[in-house]
Scaffold this active site. Structure first.
Site, mmCIF file in Angstrom:
data_model
loop_
_atom_site.group_PDB
_atom_site.id
_atom_site.type_symbol
_atom_site.label_atom_id
_atom_site.label_comp_id
_atom_site.label_asym_id
_atom_site.label_seq_id
_atom_site.Cartn_x
_atom_site.Cartn_y
_atom_site.Cartn_z
ATOM 1 N N HIS A 295 -9.660 -8.947 0.033
ATOM 2 C CA HIS A 295 -8.413 -8.172 -0.035
ATOM 3 C C HIS A 295 -8.025 -7.773 -1.443
ATOM 4 O O HIS A 295 -6.961 -7.186 -1.635
ATOM 5 C CB HIS A 295 -7.254 -8.991 0.553
ATOM 6 C CG HIS A 295 -7.237 -9.044 2.040
ATOM 7 N ND1 HIS A 295 -6.763 -8.022 2.825
ATOM 8 C CD2 HIS A 295 -7.653 -9.995 2.899
ATOM 9 C CE1 HIS A 295 -6.875 -8.348 4.097
ATOM 10 N NE2 HIS A 295 -7.415 -9.543 4.174
ATOM 11 N N LYS B 162 7.457 -3.670 -1.312
ATOM 12 C CA LYS B 162 6.207 -4.429 -1.350
ATOM 13 C C LYS B 162 6.383 -5.572 -2.346
ATOM 14 O O LYS B 162 7.393 -5.638 -3.042
ATOM 15 C CB LYS B 162 5.019 -3.549 -1.746
ATOM 16 C CG LYS B 162 5.244 -2.719 -3.009
ATOM 17 C CD LYS B 162 4.081 -1.772 -3.266
ATOM 18 C CE LYS B 162 4.105 -0.578 -2.337
ATOM 19 N NZ LYS B 162 2.936 -0.475 -1.484
ATOM 20 N N ARG B 163 5.403 -6.473 -2.387
ATOM 21 C CA ARG B 163 5.457 -7.565 -3.351
ATOM 22 C C ARG B 163 5.625 -6.990 -4.756
ATOM 23 O O ARG B 163 5.058 -5.948 -5.083
ATOM 24 C CB ARG B 163 4.150 -8.364 -3.234
ATOM 25 C CG ARG B 163 4.092 -9.637 -3.999
ATOM 26 C CD ARG B 163 2.946 -10.502 -3.468
ATOM 27 N NE ARG B 163 1.730 -9.717 -3.244
ATOM 28 C CZ ARG B 163 0.765 -9.562 -4.149
ATOM 29 N NH1 ARG B 163 0.867 -10.124 -5.344
ATOM 30 N NH2 ARG B 163 -0.316 -8.844 -3.875
ATOM 31 N N LYS C 44 1.336 -2.907 -8.827
ATOM 32 C CA LYS C 44 2.013 -2.054 -7.839
ATOM 33 C C LYS C 44 3.020 -1.115 -8.518
ATOM 34 O O LYS C 44 3.512 -0.176 -7.913
ATOM 35 C CB LYS C 44 2.688 -2.904 -6.777
ATOM 36 C CG LYS C 44 1.664 -3.685 -5.916
ATOM 37 C CD LYS C 44 2.332 -4.536 -4.858
ATOM 38 C CE LYS C 44 1.354 -5.404 -4.092
ATOM 39 N NZ LYS C 44 0.514 -4.661 -3.143
ATOM 40 N N THR D 54 -0.839 -1.433 3.675
ATOM 41 C CA THR D 54 -0.543 -1.119 5.078
ATOM 42 C C THR D 54 0.844 -0.505 5.190
ATOM 43 O O THR D 54 1.124 0.214 6.142
ATOM 44 C CB THR D 54 -0.637 -2.369 5.968
ATOM 45 O OG1 THR D 54 0.134 -3.432 5.403
ATOM 46 C CG2 THR D 54 -2.080 -2.813 6.139
ATOM 47 N N LYS E 228 2.441 2.631 7.621
ATOM 48 C CA LYS E 228 3.676 2.569 8.419
ATOM 49 C C LYS E 228 4.605 3.729 8.061
ATOM 50 O O LYS E 228 5.207 4.355 8.941
ATOM 51 C CB LYS E 228 4.379 1.231 8.176
ATOM 52 C CG LYS E 228 3.593 0.026 8.667
ATOM 53 C CD LYS E 228 4.106 -1.273 8.064
ATOM 54 C CE LYS E 228 3.124 -2.414 8.312
ATOM 55 N NZ LYS E 228 3.360 -3.578 7.460
#
Length: 798
Positions: free
Chosen positions: A354, A535-536, A541, A643, A647
């Site tokens: 991952h 998100k985290r 990110k 993911t 969505k």
């Protein structure tokens, strides 16, 4: 399939009342919201049990191969609404509860989120469990029943504060305790060579006790099991110590055992934290493997045939100890020769990678690993030596044991018959950048399985206005065949459909506007762009890039540089790991910026920044259907898949993003004209990092970024402590590994394009509708079919 006689409102009412009376011991006049929720949950659970039993009986009767999915996280969210929808009971339940004078929405929202995960990894595992049940793939999920999960997040003065999750302070109505399914798990001790074999004598032991939650698929045709382990003491209570008055010491065994299943990802900056985390991973994996072998041996006797009946998937490196532990069980406890044990284990195991981040591929100091698992240390050494002998061309710097560390990524790769990445780009980078030498030695072992999400939860359940429009437009059945969403495309040219699509989005936006106003005291207009990054919190990110661009936009609004400004609401959500100092500083900066921007009379409704605390599955189900713009802005080459991006797309939110992870495939599916692309590619990222002082060059080329960094450095957003963010500013100027400065100007340009597109309502609604229409590829059903065919070699039992 559920008995139709059980699906009527009158049958439901009868069972709800029965549980209210006899399970909860309450009568109607004195029942609380909690009592009604529990009674309804038990009534729905009753209707899951028969298909669950029938699925298990069918698997046993046919000798069907089973899949065992090992994951440290299962972020399942609330179960009640999801179960009622998959059983086709939602309307009947609503009618039954209304006749009791109860509001079904209030009952659904009273259910706590199960605190069994952190982010995408755990939510993916939950989607996979639901898709396996929908497709009739016989499966067990194995994880840990965390008492407190990750943590509950709140903000104090803009700072993240972690407090324990308390989801289990109430009874959990969906699980069945299985005290008879319990296994003794050992740690530490010594290994004795006796009678020609190695015998491990653990110094510490705990009991892993099973708790089963049935996972029901679409239309109730099949149900699988999520089995979670709780750690219990082997010695419950030391009566002798208690009688001597040493009360704390008397309860010590129980406290030590409970520690193992208390918290997800304990802080591993200390030796004690590292040891606890390794013990957790072994607890889950060893208990699962013992359970798998027990189930296998109940039907078959020859363990050499294990791979014909068993596929075990390691979700990331957390369960990578499965290789050595399965060898130990086969060799030490069942007498299978070592090399045969190794090859049998390898034929059963698959490994999902991952991450491309080196720090996220677990590595254990050999001292820690050998101390906690001395027998497994010996087995790892033998695996590494065997692999070296089998592959004479293996470079000297490649292997499981290097620099006094056990490399769990390499261990998982070598012990798996298939290794998969989770997006097309990621799988190629796993081959080229992460495991190039192992890939050369084992060509064909790495395969791609692009992630997906379940449309039942993330569209049918989470977005009732849009799912209703879809069914009205193309008919029922798309929930289990998401490619049918392509049938929406011909309707996108019809203004009536576009108006209906826009109206569905507005219903969700109004609901979120009301929630933000009521819960956070921030007035936002549903006419604004709802620009969402949830998100985290992690440097790669790039929430930092997002908030820096937000400041630049605010600065332009204040100085009148934007002729026709489009109102925008910037919504952030996510948690930072407790020990991740930089991520926590970014959280504080976002909250500090929000304080200034949201109270600025000059910008008013034109810009608001909202950061609701404690982002979880239920908040995602609220925010994603209301989002206009999906922020997927990671540094190219760092995000394995994502993911959340799927969505958002499914719910009609165009993406602003880099060519990273599954963004690449989203762009291919939706078309460049319906995607806001910016930023360096993965190859360009590597080259840019080689440039001396690339940060300085990028900042000096962007007056907007210079202005933003200057405002932060002067304390514009922290007037009580002007130097608060000097560390962040210094990092952007001098240590910008994630290339925030290099991508800033192009991100700012792309955000300008978003404003122009949103101002043209017809164009925007077309883009949004085409995102939904072209999202069929991103169903987790498609992903699971790929695993069944390419990794697990298993067929549907339906």
């Amino acid at each position: 399939m559920t008995d139709l006689s059980l699906t009527t409102p009158s049958a439901l009412k009868s069972d709800i009342l029965r549980h209210l009376t006899f399970t909860l011991g309450k009568d109607r006049p004195n029942a609380s919201l909690y009592d009604w929720r529990m009674a309804l949950s038990y009534a729905i659970r009753d209707r899951i049990v028969e298909p669950w039993f029938a699925s298990t009986r069918r698997t046993w009767a046919t000798g069907h191969k089973r899949v065992y999915y090992l994951s440290m996280e299962f972020l399942i969210g609330r179960i009640l609404e999801d179960a009622t929808i998959n059983l086709g009971l939602y309307d009947a339940v609503g009618e039954a509860m209304a006749e009791f004078g109860q509001d079904l929405r209030l009952i659904i929202e009273d259910e706590p989120d199960a605190a069994l995960g952190n982010g995408g990894l755990g939510r993916l595992a939950a989607c996979f469990m639901e898709s396996m049940a929908t497709l009739g793939c016989p499966a067990y999920g194995y994880g840990i029943r965390y008492e407190h999960g990750l943590f509950r997040q709140r903000f104090e003065g803009g700072r993240q504060v972690e407090t324990p999750e308390d989801w289990l302070k109430q009874a959990h109505p969906w699980e069945f305790p299985r005290p008879e399914s319990a296994y003794t798990i050992g740690f530490k001790g010594h290994v004795e060579h006796r009678d020609g074999k190695e015998v491990w004598h653990p110094a510490e032991t705990v009991i892993a006790e099973a708790h089963d939650t049935p996972v029901i698929g679409w239309q109730g045709k099949w149900a699988n099991t999520l089995r979670l382990w709780a750690a219990k003491p082997t010695t419950q209570f030391d009566l002798e110590r208690f009688n001597r008055g040493d009360y704390a010491a008397a309860a010590e065994p129980e406290a030590l055992a409970r520690t193992l299943s208390r918290v997800l990802y304990p802080d591993d900056t200390t030796y004690q934290g590292k040891e606890l985390r390794l013990k957790q991973e072994f607890l889950m994996t060893s208990a699962a493997l013992k359970d798998i072998l027990r189930r296998y041996l109940a039907a078959w006797s020859d363990l050499r045939d294990l791979p014909r009946h068993v596929a075990i998937q390691m979700n990331d490196t957390h369960p990578a100890i499965a290789g050595p532990e399965l060898i130990r069980l086969l060799h030490d406890e069942h007498g299978m020769p070592f090399e045969q044990s190794l090859k049998t284990a390898q034929a059963c195991l698959g490994y999902t990678n991952h991450t491309l981040l080196p720090e996220a591929l677990e590595r254990w100091a050999t001292f820690t690993f050998g101390n906690v698992l001395p027998r497994h240390m010996q087995i790892v050494e033998r695996i590494d030596q065997w692999h070296k002998e089998e592959n004479h061309s293996r470079p000297h710097y490649v292997g499981i044991l290097k620099h006094h560390e056990v490399r769990m990524g390499e261990l998982a790769f070598i012990m798996a018959n298939k290794v998969n990445g989770v997006s097309a780009l990621h799988s190629e980078l796993v081959k080229k950048n992460l495991f190039p030498e192992l890939n050369a030695l084992h060509p064909g072992r790495i395969v791609n399985q692009t992630n997906g999400v379940t449309p039942r939860r993330w569209l049918r359940m989470a977005n009732r206005p849009l799912s209703g429009l879809i069914t009205e437009t193309i008919g029922a059945g798309w929930e289990s065949d998401l490619d049918r969403l392509k049938g929406l495309e011909p309707h996108v040219g019809d203004k009536g459909f576009r108006d209906a699509f826009d109206a569905a989005k507005r219903i969700n936006k109004v609901a979120v506007s009301n929630w933000i106003g009521a819960d956070f005291g921030i007035k936002v207009t549903p006419d604004a762009i709802f620009d969402v990054q949830v998100k985290r919190i992690h440097e790669y990110k790039r929430q930092l890039l997002n908030i820096l661009e937000t400041i630049a936009h605010w600065h332009k609004l204040r100085s009148g540089q934007i002729a026709d400004p489009v109102p925008r609401v910037k919504i952030f959500g996510g948690k930072a790991a407790p020990g991740y100092a930089v991520a926590k500083e970014i959280i504080r900066l976002i909250n500090d910026v929000a304080q200034i921007v949201n109270n600025d009379p000059k910008t008013g409704d034109l810009l608001k920044v909202v950061y609701p605390a404690n982002y979880n599955v239920s908040m995602a189900e609220r925010l994603i259907p209301a989002a206009d713009l999906s922020e997927q802005i990671s540094t190219a080459g760092k995000e394995a898949s994502g993911t959340g991006n799927m969505k958002f797309m499914m719910n009609g939110a165009p993406t602003i993003g880099t060519l990273d992870g599954a963004n690449v495939e989203i762009l291919e599916e939706v078309g460049a004209e319906n995607f806001f692309l910016f930023g360096l590619t993965a190859e360009e990222v590597i080259e840019r990092r080689k440039m001396p002082e690339h940060e300085k060059a990028a900042i000096e080329a962007s007056q907007e970024l210079q202005d933003v960094l200057q405002m932060i450095a002067e304390g514009r957003f922290s007037p009580d402590e002007p130097g608060r963010y000097h560390g962040i500013v210094h990092g952007v100027w001098h240590h910008d590994y994630f290339l925030v400065s290099s991508d800033f100007a192009d991100f700012h340009r792309a955000q300008g394009e978003v404003d122009l597109a949103f101002a043209d309502r017809d164009r925007w609604v077309r883009m949004a509708a085409l995102n939904t229409a072209r999202s069929g590829f991103f169903s987790s059903d498609r992903t699971i079919r790929g695993y069944m065919k390419d990794v697990w070699d298993v067929t549907s039992a339906l």
